[in-house]
Design a protein around this motif. Structure first.
Motif, PDB file in Angstrom:
ATOM      1  N   ILE A  74       0.841  -1.208   0.000  1.00 36.40           N
ATOM      2  CA  ILE A  74       0.000   0.000   0.000  1.00 36.40           C
ATOM      3  C   ILE A  74       0.869   1.248   0.000  1.00 36.40           C
ATOM      4  CG2 ILE A  74      -1.622   1.356   1.388  1.00 36.40           C
ATOM      5  CD1 ILE A  74      -2.903  -1.274   2.238  1.00 36.40           C
ATOM      6  N   TYR A  75       1.927   1.216   0.790  1.00 38.78           N
ATOM      7  CA  TYR A  75       2.820   2.378   0.840  1.00 38.78           C
ATOM      8  C   TYR A  75       3.470   2.632  -0.519  1.00 38.78           C
ATOM      9  CZ  TYR A  75       6.924   5.221   1.763  1.00 38.78           C
ATOM     10  OH  TYR A  75       7.883   6.206   1.702  1.00 38.78           O
ATOM     11  N   LEU A  76       3.947   1.565  -1.160  1.00 33.48           N
ATOM     12  CA  LEU A  76       4.611   1.725  -2.457  1.00 33.48           C
ATOM     13  C   LEU A  76       3.648   2.252  -3.512  1.00 33.48           C
ATOM     14  CD1 LEU A  76       6.843  -1.482  -2.547  1.00 33.48           C
ATOM     15  CD2 LEU A  76       7.565   0.870  -2.134  1.00 33.48           C
ATOM     16  N   LEU A  77       2.390   1.830  -3.429  1.00 33.17           N
ATOM     17  CA  LEU A  77       1.396   2.327  -4.375  1.00 33.17           C
ATOM     18  C   LEU A  77       1.014   3.773  -4.079  1.00 33.17           C
ATOM     19  CD1 LEU A  77      -1.004  -0.739  -4.669  1.00 33.17           C
ATOM     20  CD2 LEU A  77       0.503   0.149  -6.448  1.00 33.17           C
ATOM     21  N   SER A  78       1.217   4.207  -2.837  1.00 32.10           N
ATOM     22  CA  SER A  78       0.796   5.535  -2.423  1.00 32.10           C
ATOM     23  C   SER A  78       1.798   6.624  -2.756  1.00 32.10           C
ATOM     24  CB  SER A  78       0.532   5.559  -0.907  1.00 32.10           C
ATOM     25  OG  SER A  78      -0.515   4.687  -0.570  1.00 32.10           O
ATOM     26  N   ILE A  79       3.087   6.281  -2.782  1.00 31.59           N
ATOM     27  CA  ILE A  79       4.085   7.328  -2.962  1.00 31.59           C
ATOM     28  C   ILE A  79       4.071   7.861  -4.388  1.00 31.59           C
ATOM     29  CG2 ILE A  79       5.591   6.430  -1.149  1.00 31.59           C
ATOM     30  CD1 ILE A  79       7.331   5.181  -3.295  1.00 31.59           C
ATOM     31  N   ALA A  80       4.430   9.129  -4.520  1.00 36.92           N
ATOM     32  CA  ALA A  80       4.491   9.750  -5.843  1.00 36.92           C
ATOM     33  C   ALA A  80       5.590   9.104  -6.673  1.00 36.92           C
ATOM     34  CB  ALA A  80       4.753  11.244  -5.699  1.00 36.92           C
ATOM     35  N   GLN A  81       5.326   8.931  -7.937  1.00 37.16           N
ATOM     36  CA  GLN A  81       6.266   8.252  -8.817  1.00 37.16           C
ATOM     37  C   GLN A  81       6.531   9.084 -10.076  1.00 37.16           C
ATOM     38  OE1 GLN A  81       4.375   4.460  -9.474  1.00 37.16           O
ATOM     39  NE2 GLN A  81       4.956   3.670  -7.480  1.00 37.16           N
ATOM     40  N   GLY A  88      -2.430   9.309   0.193  1.00 33.25           N
ATOM     41  CA  GLY A  88      -3.596   8.550  -0.224  1.00 33.25           C
ATOM     42  C   GLY A  88      -3.998   8.810  -1.661  1.00 33.25           C
ATOM     43  N   ILE A  89      -3.565   9.954  -2.204  1.00 31.97           N
ATOM     44  CA  ILE A  89      -3.887  10.273  -3.592  1.00 31.97           C
ATOM     45  C   ILE A  89      -3.243   9.253  -4.532  1.00 31.97           C
ATOM     46  CG2 ILE A  89      -3.679  12.025  -5.407  1.00 31.97           C
ATOM     47  CD1 ILE A  89      -3.687  14.139  -3.192  1.00 31.97           C
ATOM     48  N   GLY A  90      -2.100   8.693  -4.115  1.00 27.22           N
ATOM     49  CA  GLY A  90      -1.448   7.686  -4.957  1.00 27.22           C
ATOM     50  C   GLY A  90      -2.336   6.487  -5.197  1.00 27.22           C
ATOM     51  N   LEU A  91      -3.029   6.035  -4.143  1.00 26.32           N
ATOM     52  CA  LEU A  91      -3.953   4.918  -4.302  1.00 26.32           C
ATOM     53  C   LEU A  91      -5.111   5.306  -5.212  1.00 26.32           C
ATOM     54  CD1 LEU A  91      -4.115   3.586  -0.638  1.00 26.32           C
ATOM     55  CD2 LEU A  91      -2.875   2.597  -2.571  1.00 26.32           C
ATOM     56  N   TRP A  92      -5.608   6.533  -5.046  1.00 25.24           N
ATOM     57  CA  TRP A  92      -6.697   7.009  -5.895  1.00 25.24           C
ATOM     58  C   TRP A  92      -6.272   7.052  -7.357  1.00 25.24           C
ATOM     59  CZ3 TRP A  92      -7.569  11.032  -9.268  1.00 25.24           C
ATOM     60  CH2 TRP A  92      -8.905  11.282  -9.606  1.00 25.24           C
ATOM     61  N   LYS A  93      -5.039   7.430  -7.613  1.00 26.81           N
ATOM     62  CA  LYS A  93      -4.555   7.479  -8.998  1.00 26.81           C
ATOM     63  C   LYS A  93      -4.604   6.098  -9.637  1.00 26.81           C
ATOM     64  CE  LYS A  93      -1.373  11.424  -8.705  1.00 26.81           C
ATOM     65  NZ  LYS A  93       0.054  11.836  -8.734  1.00 26.81           N
ATOM     66  N   HIS A  94      -4.196   5.086  -8.904  1.00 27.59           N
ATOM     67  CA  HIS A  94      -4.244   3.727  -9.458  1.00 27.59           C
ATOM     68  C   HIS A  94      -5.685   3.303  -9.700  1.00 27.59           C
ATOM     69  CE1 HIS A  94       0.005   2.651  -9.172  1.00 27.59           C
ATOM     70  NE2 HIS A  94       0.047   3.267  -8.009  1.00 27.59           N
TER      71      HIS A  94
END
Length: 278
Positions: A7-14, A151-157
């Motif tokens: 979850i953390y890896l999906l959340s961080i900005a990339q 949390g926006i990172g999860l929303w982006k996915h």
């Protein structure tokens, strides 16, 4: 533990490294045109008497509080004047700031992700050709937990399906490019689900915006009943006033104003795409 790490890896900005060295010389005329199509000034200009101010400070209503738009003028300290091409592309197409933070999705980067790098860099070049603004809008300050941007990172996915709408599309590529990406029409005219992602099953069927104003349907039946001339020669105004109601929402007024700058060919392409959707 592993789920938490995932979850953390999906959340961080990339942010990504865009290949910008071979893009060629910027086209300022195209930058001005695409900036109008994308409606950048509508959200980043408080003084509509000076549409190229781009000093930000516009309040955008959201279910979680007011989001303040930033200065995107050529000012190197307060705007984007010191940004690299890669910074600008990551911001516009991925919603990631030069400091590696997520932007709130009031910035329609999920739509802009489909823009070509060339169009985005032309917009940047045009912005840099305009006078800088010294405006310093306050930072957006949403209540907890919405102030935690990870949390926006999860929303982006979750929202990634925006790039491949589920509705059937039969229109030309130019119309699709303008409607789905540059002009991001669905951001207002398509209802959202509980996760605030667009409900593609009801694409362009009209929606109530966070500001309480209704964006009417842009369905093939309604547009064809109006007729091509009413839509294109009216500079899309009829498409935004299908119920005869006055345009009250500032964003809608600005959209109609910006579409005056589109060529008749592009307005026809938008119409052709919208009436092709099933």
């Amino acid at each position: 533990m592993l789920i938490g790490v995932a979850i953390y890896l999906l959340s961080i900005a990339q942010p990504v490294r865009f290949e910008t060295s071979a893009r060629g010389e910027a086209n300022l005329a195209n930058g001005a045109y695409m900036m109008a199509a994308a409606g950048c000034a509508s959200c980043h200009t408080q003084n509509q008497g000076n549409p190229n101010n781009l000093g930000g400070g516009v309040l955008i209503t959201s279910p979680f509080g007011a989001i303040v738009t930033p200065n995107i003028s050529s000012n190197p300290k307060y705007g984007v004047g010191a940004w690299s091409d890669n910074d600008f592309l990551n911001a516009v197409k991925r919603g990631v700031s030069p400091t590696g933070d997520h932007y709130y999705p009031a910035f329609p980067y999920t739509h802009y992700a489909g823009l070509t790098d060339r169009d985005v860099l032309d917009i940047k070049a045009y912005i840099l050709s305009l006078p800088p603004s010294k405006s310093q809008p306050p930072d957006t300050n949403l209540p907890f937990p919405f102030n935690l941007r990870v949390g926006i990172g999860l929303w982006k996915h979750l929202n990634a399906l925006l790039l491949t709408p589920t509705h059937e599309r039969h229109g030309g590529d130019r119309g699709r490019y303008l409607v789905e990406h540059a002009a991001h029409c669905g951001a207002c005219h398509t209802p959202r689900n509980a996760a605030l992602t667009l409900d593609q099953r009801r694409a362009f069927q009209g929606a109530i915006g966070f500001d309480g104003f209704a964006a009417p349907p842009l369905t093939p039946e309604r547009l064809q009943a109006a007729g091509r001339d009413a839509f294109t020669n009216g500079v899309l105004a009829y498409g935004l006033r299908l119920d005869g109601a006055p345009l009250k929402a500032r964003t809608m007024v600005d959209v109609v104003d910006k579409t005056h700058q589109l060529t008749i060919e592009d307005r026809n392409a938008i119409y052709d795409y919208l009436i092709s959707i099933e």
